[in-house]
Write an enzyme that holds these catalytic residues in place. Structure first.
Site, PDB file in Angstrom:
ATOM      1  N   LYS A 119      -4.830   1.667  -2.977  1.00 48.05           N
ATOM      2  CA  LYS A 119      -5.851   2.461  -3.658  1.00 48.05           C
ATOM      3  C   LYS A 119      -6.209   1.778  -4.960  1.00 48.05           C
ATOM      4  O   LYS A 119      -5.358   1.184  -5.612  1.00 48.05           O
ATOM      5  CB  LYS A 119      -5.305   3.852  -3.994  1.00 48.05           C
ATOM      6  CG  LYS A 119      -5.147   4.751  -2.818  1.00 48.05           C
ATOM      7  CD  LYS A 119      -6.320   5.693  -2.689  1.00 48.05           C
ATOM      8  CE  LYS A 119      -6.429   6.270  -1.292  1.00 48.05           C
ATOM      9  NZ  LYS A 119      -5.307   7.142  -0.949  1.00 48.05           N
ATOM     10  N   MET A 175      -1.652   6.711  13.846  1.00 45.82           N
ATOM     11  CA  MET A 175      -2.894   7.096  13.151  1.00 45.82           C
ATOM     12  C   MET A 175      -3.638   8.156  13.960  1.00 45.82           C
ATOM     13  O   MET A 175      -4.858   8.125  14.082  1.00 45.82           O
ATOM     14  CB  MET A 175      -3.789   5.866  12.942  1.00 45.82           C
ATOM     15  CG  MET A 175      -3.124   4.812  12.079  1.00 45.82           C
ATOM     16  SD  MET A 175      -4.071   3.284  11.972  1.00 45.82           S
ATOM     17  CE  MET A 175      -3.691   2.546  13.555  1.00 45.82           C
ATOM     18  N   ASP A 224       0.873  -1.170   0.000  1.00 47.56           N
ATOM     19  CA  ASP A 224       0.000   0.000   0.000  1.00 47.56           C
ATOM     20  C   ASP A 224       0.912   1.221   0.000  1.00 47.56           C
ATOM     21  O   ASP A 224       2.079   1.114  -0.372  1.00 47.56           O
ATOM     22  CB  ASP A 224      -0.976  -0.052   1.191  1.00 47.56           C
ATOM     23  CG  ASP A 224      -0.263  -0.487   2.457  1.00 47.56           C
ATOM     24  OD1 ASP A 224       0.736   0.170   2.806  1.00 47.56           O
ATOM     25  OD2 ASP A 224      -0.681  -1.476   3.083  1.00 47.56           O
TER      26      ASP A 224
HETATM   27  N1  SAH Z   1       2.634  -1.220  10.949  1.00 47.25           N
HETATM   28  C1  SAH Z   1       3.041   0.162  11.076  1.00 47.25           C
HETATM   29  C2  SAH Z   1       1.918   1.049  11.571  1.00 47.25           C
HETATM   30  C3  SAH Z   1       0.719   1.106  10.652  1.00 47.25           C
HETATM   31  S1  SAH Z   1      -0.476   2.254  11.174  1.00 47.25           S
HETATM   32  C4  SAH Z   1       4.281   0.258  11.962  1.00 47.25           C
HETATM   33  O1  SAH Z   1       4.646  -0.710  12.654  1.00 47.25           O
HETATM   34  O2  SAH Z   1       4.932   1.319  11.934  1.00 47.25           O
HETATM   35  C5  SAH Z   1      -0.002   3.689  10.257  1.00 47.25           C
HETATM   36  C6  SAH Z   1       0.593   4.721  11.182  1.00 47.25           C
HETATM   37  O3  SAH Z   1       1.970   4.497  11.376  1.00 47.25           O
HETATM   38  C7  SAH Z   1       0.532   6.132  10.635  1.00 47.25           C
HETATM   39  O4  SAH Z   1      -0.740   6.706  10.812  1.00 47.25           O
HETATM   40  C8  SAH Z   1       1.570   6.808  11.484  1.00 47.25           C
HETATM   41  O5  SAH Z   1       1.066   7.063  12.763  1.00 47.25           O
HETATM   42  C9  SAH Z   1       2.615   5.722  11.622  1.00 47.25           C
HETATM   43  N2  SAH Z   1       3.757   5.866  10.672  1.00 47.25           N
HETATM   44  C10 SAH Z   1       4.218   4.926   9.843  1.00 47.25           C
HETATM   45  N3  SAH Z   1       5.313   5.361   9.178  1.00 47.25           N
HETATM   46  C11 SAH Z   1       5.547   6.613   9.613  1.00 47.25           C
HETATM   47  C12 SAH Z   1       6.544   7.599   9.316  1.00 47.25           C
HETATM   48  N4  SAH Z   1       7.528   7.376   8.457  1.00 47.25           N
HETATM   49  N5  SAH Z   1       6.473   8.787   9.962  1.00 47.25           N
HETATM   50  C13 SAH Z   1       5.501   9.033  10.849  1.00 47.25           C
HETATM   51  N6  SAH Z   1       4.537   8.142  11.163  1.00 47.25           N
HETATM   52  C14 SAH Z   1       4.558   6.937  10.559  1.00 47.25           C
END
Ligand code: SAH
Length: 265
Positions: A73, A188, A52
């Site tokens: 998407k 999120m 994604d």
């Molecule tokens: N599986 C992912 C999280 C998925 S939920 C993990 O372990 O990181 C998606 C959320 O991850 C986003 O809304 C944000 O809060 C965070 N996120 C992921 N990558 C990011 C980045 N490079 N910078 C800031 N927030 C990030």
């Protein structure tokens, strides 16, 4: 990196249940150098990579276009359903493909990796999990914020700021979180920032508690916006903070000020 031709799925596909396997792979926060060596190898060896948007353009563009499928998407901008992704994974594996399901951060931290694993198991598809560097801990670190600190925080809680709307009551107990006295990391959490900062204040957290919003950490356009529990909603509005961003709430967020001058990227 070069776009070597990796051979098409058709080479391994015999239509029937051959040795297809799905790798649920975490991509880390976005910097291609924060992919694990295993993630990099599996991506390079895969017949198909389902991804994604969250892994980010710097990583996605290293995957030859011919073998990547965007399940984030669909045409028209609508989100691909989780059911479609689940079924597509089974279908590709049954055709004998080496499939990588690439997810931002770690696949099992708010990534629906658990749902995909369960679906694969139910359908008799072999899979492996390749952990990734989760944004929950890496994003604060990249901004110079230690998740725990001997003087300020003996625990860290990772929560979603965007609850499943089908859950009737708040699935996150903000009162209990406030009571830990430790660091709170919200994923999120851009859209509902006003709601949960208010909930934490009602739970007795002081308005002066430092808060940092770290946007697109490890990517070229990374940005950090700071405030307090009381001011952060206004600051975020003014600065137009957008997802993906991590909210860090707690005294540790203030540690950034002590180190930022010397924090090199
Ligand atoms: N599986 C992912 C999280 C998925 S939920 C993990 O372990 O990181 C998606 C959320 O991850 C986003 O809304 C944000 O809060 C965070 N996120 C992921 N990558 C990011 C980045 N490079 N910078 C800031 N927030 C990030």
């Amino acid at each position: 990196m070069t776009d070597a031709d990796t051979g098409s799925a058709a080479e391994t596909s015999d239509g029937a249940d051959s040795n297809g396997v799905v790798h649920l792979v975490g991509s880390g926060p976005g910097d291609p150098e924060l992919l694990t060596l295993k993630a990099r190898r599996l991506i390079d060896e895969a017949d198909v990579v389902l991804h994604d948007k969250l892994p980010g353009p710097e990583i996605i563009e290293t995957i030859p276009e011919g073998k990547r499928e965007d399940v984030g998407k669909r045409a028209g901008g609508e989100r691909t359903s989780q059911e479609y992704t689940n079924e597509r994974l089974v279908e590709l594996a049954r055709e004998g493909n080496q499939v990588v399901r690439l997810k931002g951060g770690d696949p099992f931290v708010f990534g629906r990796g658990g749902e995909e694993a369960a679906h694969l198991a139910e359908h008799g598809v072999e899979f492996r999990v390749v952990p990734g560097v989760t944004s929950a801990l890496a994003v604060p670190a990249l901004a110079g914020i230690p998740a725990t600190h001997r003087e300020h925080a003996s625990s860290v809680s990772v929560v979603t700021g965007h609850e499943d709307p089908t859950k009737e009551e708040s699935a996150v107990d903000w009162n209990a979180l406030a009571a830990t006295g430790g660091t709170i990391v919200v994923l999120m959490g851009v859209g509902k920032l006003p709601e949960y900062t208010a909930a934490l204040r009602e739970a007795g957290m002081r308005g002066e508690v430092p808060v940092a919003l770290v946007e697109r950490a490890s990517r070229p356009d990374e940005r950090v916006v700071t405030g307090t529990l009381e001011t952060i909603t206004r600051v975020a509005d003014r600065e137009d903070v957008e997802p993906p961003a991590v909210t860090v709430i707690g005294e540790v967020a203030g540690e950034r000020d002590r180190v930022r001058e010397f924090l090199r990227r």
